[in-house]
Design a protein around this motif. Sequence first.
Motif, mmCIF file in Angstrom:
data_model
loop_
_atom_site.group_PDB
_atom_site.id
_atom_site.type_symbol
_atom_site.label_atom_id
_atom_site.label_comp_id
_atom_site.label_asym_id
_atom_site.label_seq_id
_atom_site.Cartn_x
_atom_site.Cartn_y
_atom_site.Cartn_z
ATOM 1 N N ALA A 137 1.019 4.308 -2.753
ATOM 2 C CA ALA A 137 0.796 5.699 -2.346
ATOM 3 C C ALA A 137 1.960 6.590 -2.789
ATOM 4 C CB ALA A 137 0.600 5.778 -0.835
ATOM 5 N N GLU A 138 3.165 6.076 -2.672
ATOM 6 C CA GLU A 138 4.336 6.861 -3.080
ATOM 7 C C GLU A 138 4.310 7.163 -4.581
ATOM 8 O OE1 GLU A 138 7.602 4.572 -1.554
ATOM 9 O OE2 GLU A 138 7.029 5.069 0.515
ATOM 10 N N ALA A 177 -0.835 16.636 -11.237
ATOM 11 C CA ALA A 177 -1.142 17.051 -9.871
ATOM 12 C C ALA A 177 0.087 16.916 -8.974
ATOM 13 C CB ALA A 177 -2.307 16.227 -9.324
ATOM 14 N N ARG A 200 1.365 13.448 2.500
ATOM 15 C CA ARG A 200 0.722 13.197 1.206
ATOM 16 C C ARG A 200 0.668 11.697 0.888
ATOM 17 N NH1 ARG A 200 2.782 18.280 -2.595
ATOM 18 N NH2 ARG A 200 1.496 19.835 -1.497
ATOM 19 N N THR A 201 1.702 10.982 1.298
ATOM 20 C CA THR A 201 1.713 9.536 1.060
ATOM 21 C C THR A 201 0.628 8.843 1.886
ATOM 22 O OG1 THR A 201 4.081 9.667 0.644
ATOM 23 C CG2 THR A 201 3.176 7.472 1.036
ATOM 24 N N ALA A 215 -2.682 9.522 0.266
ATOM 25 C CA ALA A 215 -2.888 8.749 -0.960
ATOM 26 C C ALA A 215 -3.240 7.302 -0.616
ATOM 27 C CB ALA A 215 -1.643 8.813 -1.835
ATOM 28 N N ALA A 216 -2.575 6.756 0.410
ATOM 29 C CA ALA A 216 -2.851 5.372 0.821
ATOM 30 C C ALA A 216 -4.306 5.240 1.271
ATOM 31 C CB ALA A 216 -1.908 4.959 1.947
ATOM 32 N N ALA A 259 -3.167 12.548 -13.134
ATOM 33 C CA ALA A 259 -2.109 12.061 -12.237
ATOM 34 C C ALA A 259 -0.764 12.764 -12.436
ATOM 35 C CB ALA A 259 -1.963 10.548 -12.349
ATOM 36 N N PRO A 260 -0.239 12.826 -13.666
ATOM 37 C CA PRO A 260 1.093 13.438 -13.824
ATOM 38 C C PRO A 260 1.094 14.950 -13.637
ATOM 39 C CG PRO A 260 0.223 12.733 -15.962
ATOM 40 C CD PRO A 260 -0.752 12.264 -14.924
ATOM 41 N N VAL A 317 -6.620 5.331 -1.777
ATOM 42 C CA VAL A 317 -6.618 4.065 -2.525
ATOM 43 C C VAL A 317 -7.485 3.028 -1.812
ATOM 44 C CG1 VAL A 317 -5.192 2.130 -3.274
ATOM 45 C CG2 VAL A 317 -4.360 4.466 -3.551
ATOM 46 N N LEU A 331 0.832 -1.197 0.000
ATOM 47 C CA LEU A 331 0.000 0.000 0.000
ATOM 48 C C LEU A 331 0.872 1.255 0.000
ATOM 49 C CD1 LEU A 331 -2.768 1.303 0.119
ATOM 50 C CD2 LEU A 331 -2.805 0.927 2.585
ATOM 51 N N ASP A 332 1.921 1.253 0.831
ATOM 52 C CA ASP A 332 2.821 2.402 0.876
ATOM 53 C C ASP A 332 3.457 2.676 -0.483
ATOM 54 O OD1 ASP A 332 2.302 2.746 3.503
ATOM 55 O OD2 ASP A 332 4.174 1.897 4.241
ATOM 56 N N GLY A 337 3.092 11.291 -8.873
ATOM 57 C CA GLY A 337 2.384 11.568 -10.137
ATOM 58 C C GLY A 337 2.561 10.469 -11.176
ATOM 59 N N ILE A 362 1.627 7.458 -6.353
ATOM 60 C CA ILE A 362 0.582 8.467 -6.596
ATOM 61 C C ILE A 362 1.124 9.861 -6.312
ATOM 62 C CG2 ILE A 362 -1.635 9.367 -5.785
ATOM 63 C CD1 ILE A 362 -2.416 6.443 -5.192
ATOM 64 N N VAL A 363 1.794 10.000 -5.164
ATOM 65 C CA VAL A 363 2.327 11.305 -4.782
ATOM 66 C C VAL A 363 3.334 11.790 -5.826
ATOM 67 C CG1 VAL A 363 3.699 12.532 -3.043
ATOM 68 C CG2 VAL A 363 1.901 10.952 -2.326
#
Lengths: 318, 318
Positions: free
Chosen positions: A293-294, B43, B260-261, B264-265, B40-41, B268, A289-290, A299, A296-297
């Motif tokens: 998430a990374e 933001a 932020r991570t 995002a987690a 995504a890319p 998701v 999951l981490d 991008g 996503i952050v």
Amino acid sequence: MDVPTLVEQAREGRPRAVARLISLVEGASPHLREVMAALAPLAGNAYVVGLTGSPGVGKSTSTSALVSAYRRAGKRVGVLAVDPSSPFSGGALLGDRIRMSEHVCDPGVYIRSMATRGHLGGLAWSAPQAIRVLDAAGCEVILVETVGVGQSEVEIASQADTSVVLLAPGMGDGIQAAKAGILEIGDVYVVNKADRDGADATVRELNHMLGLGESRGPGAWRPPIVKTVAARGEGVDEVVEALEKHRAWMAENGVLTARRTARAAHEVETIAVTALRERIADLHGDRRLDALAERIVAGRLDPYAAADELVAGITGSG
Amino acid sequence: MDVPTLVEQAREGRPRAVARLISLVEGASPHLREVMAALAPLAGNAYVVGLTGSPGVGKSTSTSALVSAYRRAGKRVGVLAVDPSSPFSGGALLGDRIRMSEHVCDPGVYIRSMATRGHLGGLAWSAPQAIRVLDAAGCEVILVETVGVGQSEVEIASQADTSVVLLAPGMGDGIQAAKAGILEIGDVYVVNKADRDGADATVRELNHMLGLGESRGPGAWRPPIVKTVAARGEGVDEVVEALEKHRAWMAENGVLTARRTARAAHEVETIAVTALRERIADLHGDRRLDALAERIVAGRLDPYAAADELVAGITGSG
């Protein structure tokens, strides 16, 4: 004690074994699956009757009178009393306990109270499991008593083969509750405290309202209205008669199996959603999951694509 | 209009394109995934500031004053005003709209109101998506204004990089709210209406309460308290200064990326649970579910084993 022994003792009618099994299926016991598997071939024989009504209509007295009637007919009876308004499982049922006291020493009667608690899906989840235990333990009739308010009670009522809606004269709120939807769930209507003024008016009003919804085909079930004075046992045999008629009608028309199948499908859905939710919750702090998430952050991934990967990961690895 | 064109127009600052994209990500649009992938890319560049406080502390006035300050600094600003207590998305924000009117014709400001609605996971679900659109559209600062009551507002506040908690003198309830948990979420505290009696007392009390929770290590962030009269613009530059300090501190200490991570987690997870729940709901009336239910009723399967089969079927077939 091992599960097979518990199940055997429950079938012999030992109350402590029944209580133990219900506790196991209510909670998130590691033995849950074993218990459920052991019960499956034994359940499915009980006739489940739901009793719903506003506070004050005499629900517990009626339940107690029905227990007596079924005991006279030699049946083993289970009672599941559900009171979600009580913070304590047993607390709110002291009053009921007193009214039920005549049955407490009867080994042919098992009485269980249940309140909303925190585990898993709440009552909607645990009530069907408790019914399954009572069924497997050999109860031939199971009476499920709920306060007729709120969504979860309606859901529990829908666990029954036959739903009895209780009203009392002079309780305008009873009829209001009826208007609000209770008329859709009753298979049998009982006007209790029928020795009071206004009983006939309540019956007439109820009859009128049931007639309004009448667009039934030939052979459809027309819910009967029975007058009782449960405290004196009056009219209770007529209620049992109405219940048996409904049961016979359901069996003849395939309704019983259809209802039970729909209920089982709903139960499976609930368990599946809960299981999947738990698998995802288990991932807190998990590297997978981490890592998502990374990305996503940074991008490099959007949350939807990440959710797809997460679901695939969970379900793929079982 | 196709998604790439919409995204391009949003990045040029065209408000209608931004509005259209937010509508697409809020609802269950068939274009949802395409939009999310396109965003995504783009933001991840905006600085997201949450503003929370009880009604009456001057939240909208403060937001408006902050917009002015950031506009003077040449920043593009997005505002997301969340009012879950309103049944109508825009209705409750008429008052805010008037206060915001000075910015309405400014192409460097995008204002969006949002209320609790029925789709998917509610605000907790749609607010992060709207923030993502504003971010991708090139807003350098996004102000998220929420009523500081209730679980979902706290969750939305947790979407921010920096959380500002607003209080006003003479509002005992403000401090009570603070006691109740708001002290745990503030990175910056603002005592607005500081020209009123009791402003210094409110600052002192707040200082005392923040000190009580003090067990911070060296280099930890000590939330500053700023006095403002937002209606006259007084103290607003100091708020911006405090925000920039917090942002710099977070960047230096890796806190920004960590926050932020974690967000995002969480996002998701929410999407994954929603998706799985929908897949199961789609099975209503499906033969697979019916067949499992029939086996349960016949006593040949227990509900847990059935749920396992159901989950395997759903996830296996994608």
